[in-house]
Design a protein around this motif. Structure first.
Motif, PDB file in Angstrom:
ATOM      1  N   LEU A  64     -18.659  81.134  13.747  1.00  0.00           N
ATOM      2  CA  LEU A  64     -19.000  79.736  13.512  1.00  0.00           C
ATOM      3  C   LEU A  64     -20.199  79.349  14.391  1.00  0.00           C
ATOM      4  O   LEU A  64     -20.398  79.921  15.459  1.00  0.00           O
ATOM      5  CB  LEU A  64     -17.807  78.834  13.840  1.00  0.00           C
ATOM      6  N   GLN A 134     -14.559  74.664  13.550  1.00  0.00           N
ATOM      7  CA  GLN A 134     -14.428  74.522  12.092  1.00  0.00           C
ATOM      8  C   GLN A 134     -14.761  73.089  11.685  1.00  0.00           C
ATOM      9  O   GLN A 134     -15.490  72.865  10.716  1.00  0.00           O
ATOM     10  CB  GLN A 134     -13.000  74.892  11.649  1.00  0.00           C
ATOM     11  N   GLN A 135     -14.224  72.128  12.419  1.00  0.00           N
ATOM     12  CA  GLN A 135     -14.474  70.708  12.146  1.00  0.00           C
ATOM     13  C   GLN A 135     -15.961  70.383  12.319  1.00  0.00           C
ATOM     14  O   GLN A 135     -16.568  69.747  11.462  1.00  0.00           O
ATOM     15  CB  GLN A 135     -13.622  69.850  13.089  1.00  0.00           C
ATOM     16  N   ASN A 137     -18.473  72.310  12.165  1.00  0.00           N
ATOM     17  CA  ASN A 137     -19.282  73.024  11.177  1.00  0.00           C
ATOM     18  C   ASN A 137     -19.041  72.534   9.753  1.00  0.00           C
ATOM     19  O   ASN A 137     -19.608  73.061   8.811  1.00  0.00           O
ATOM     20  CB  ASN A 137     -19.011  74.531  11.260  1.00  0.00           C
ATOM     21  N   LYS A 139     -16.382  72.877   7.877  1.00  0.00           N
ATOM     22  CA  LYS A 139     -15.635  73.827   7.050  1.00  0.00           C
ATOM     23  C   LYS A 139     -14.502  73.110   6.313  1.00  0.00           C
ATOM     24  O   LYS A 139     -13.859  72.217   6.863  1.00  0.00           O
ATOM     25  CB  LYS A 139     -15.047  74.950   7.910  1.00  0.00           C
ATOM     26  N   ARG A 140     -14.275  73.507   5.085  1.00  0.00           N
ATOM     27  CA  ARG A 140     -13.185  72.954   4.275  1.00  0.00           C
ATOM     28  C   ARG A 140     -12.286  74.104   3.828  1.00  0.00           C
ATOM     29  O   ARG A 140     -12.748  75.193   3.531  1.00  0.00           O
ATOM     30  CB  ARG A 140     -13.737  72.225   3.050  1.00  0.00           C
ATOM     31  N   TYR A 141     -10.993  73.816   3.768  1.00  0.00           N
ATOM     32  CA  TYR A 141     -10.003  74.833   3.415  1.00  0.00           C
ATOM     33  C   TYR A 141      -9.059  74.288   2.358  1.00  0.00           C
ATOM     34  O   TYR A 141      -8.874  73.077   2.245  1.00  0.00           O
ATOM     35  CB  TYR A 141      -9.220  75.256   4.669  1.00  0.00           C
ATOM     36  N   GLN A 147      -6.899  77.711   7.617  1.00  0.00           N
ATOM     37  CA  GLN A 147      -7.806  77.746   8.760  1.00  0.00           C
ATOM     38  C   GLN A 147      -7.231  78.512   9.954  1.00  0.00           C
ATOM     39  O   GLN A 147      -7.935  78.842  10.900  1.00  0.00           O
ATOM     40  CB  GLN A 147      -8.206  76.337   9.170  1.00  0.00           C
ATOM     41  N   GLN A 150      -8.666  82.439  11.028  1.00  0.00           N
ATOM     42  CA  GLN A 150      -9.844  82.514  11.895  1.00  0.00           C
ATOM     43  C   GLN A 150      -9.460  82.200  13.349  1.00  0.00           C
ATOM     44  O   GLN A 150      -9.947  82.846  14.282  1.00  0.00           O
ATOM     45  CB  GLN A 150     -10.901  81.540  11.376  1.00  0.00           C
TER      46      GLN A 150
END
Length: 185
Positions: A64, A134-135, A137, A139-141, A147, A150
């Motif tokens: 990330l 993740q937030q 960046n 990122k969506r799941y 999530q 990772q």
């Protein structure tokens, strides 16, 4: 009524041996006069470059993009963590929650009752730092569980670099890790 944390922390530093605060695995300082608890390692970590180092290591390990925007660290009771994780009132099955990442407040919430090895404690921060990245960046799941793979991968890498594993520290074997990372639908 809870004390003013800044005032209490300054006062506490005058009473506590800082060497013990920095080197004890999970030194907890409880205020006698209030229902309040501070993990000095979390305070020291938050105000040092260590959290930035963990964020950079985690970004490289997880693939990330690194960010200079670091999460806050807060301690919460197991009941509070359960209420946040499962919504609404606390539930008994949440007593084993060690930490959560709250994207709304950009905060890593750590259980104030959990005590583990220094390696395990930092690995929990690595795991939650993945969720922060993740937030950050965007990122969506498909589901929350997706999530986790990772985050578990980075946490396990941290533990491996420090001579341990998810299974040894937390009882999370490869099958449990897989199941915890799958969407239920």
């Amino acid at each position: 009524m809870k004390p003013d944390i800044t005032r209490e922390f300054t006062s506490m530093l005058n009473r506590v041996n800082l060497c013990a605060a920095i080197f004890a695995p999970m030194l907890m300082v409880h205020f006698q006069e209030a229902d309040c608890c501070i993990d000095l390692r979390a305070v020291v970590l938050q105000q040092s470059s260590e959290l930035q180092k963990i964020a950079e290591w985690t970004a490289v390990q997880s693939g990330l993009r690194a960010t200079t925007s670091l999460p806050r660290l807060e301690l919460r009771s197991p009941a509070e963590l359960a209420a946040i994780r499962y919504g609404g009132s606390p539930v008994q099955m949440g007593a084993d929650i060690i930490a959560l990442y709250d994207p709304a407040s950009r905060t890593i919430l750590l259980s104030k009752n959990w005590q583990g090895t220094k390696t395990a404690a930092f690995s929990v921060i690595v795991h939650e730092m993945v969720h922060h990245l993740q937030q950050e960046n965007g990122k969506r799941y498909g589901c929350v569980q997706e999530q986790e793979e990772q985050a578990f991968a980075a946490q396990d890498a941290w533990l491996a670099e420090n001579g341990s594993s998810l299974e040894k520290e937390f009882g999370i074997d490869p099958f449990t890790r897989l199941v915890a990372s799958l969407c239920p639908y």
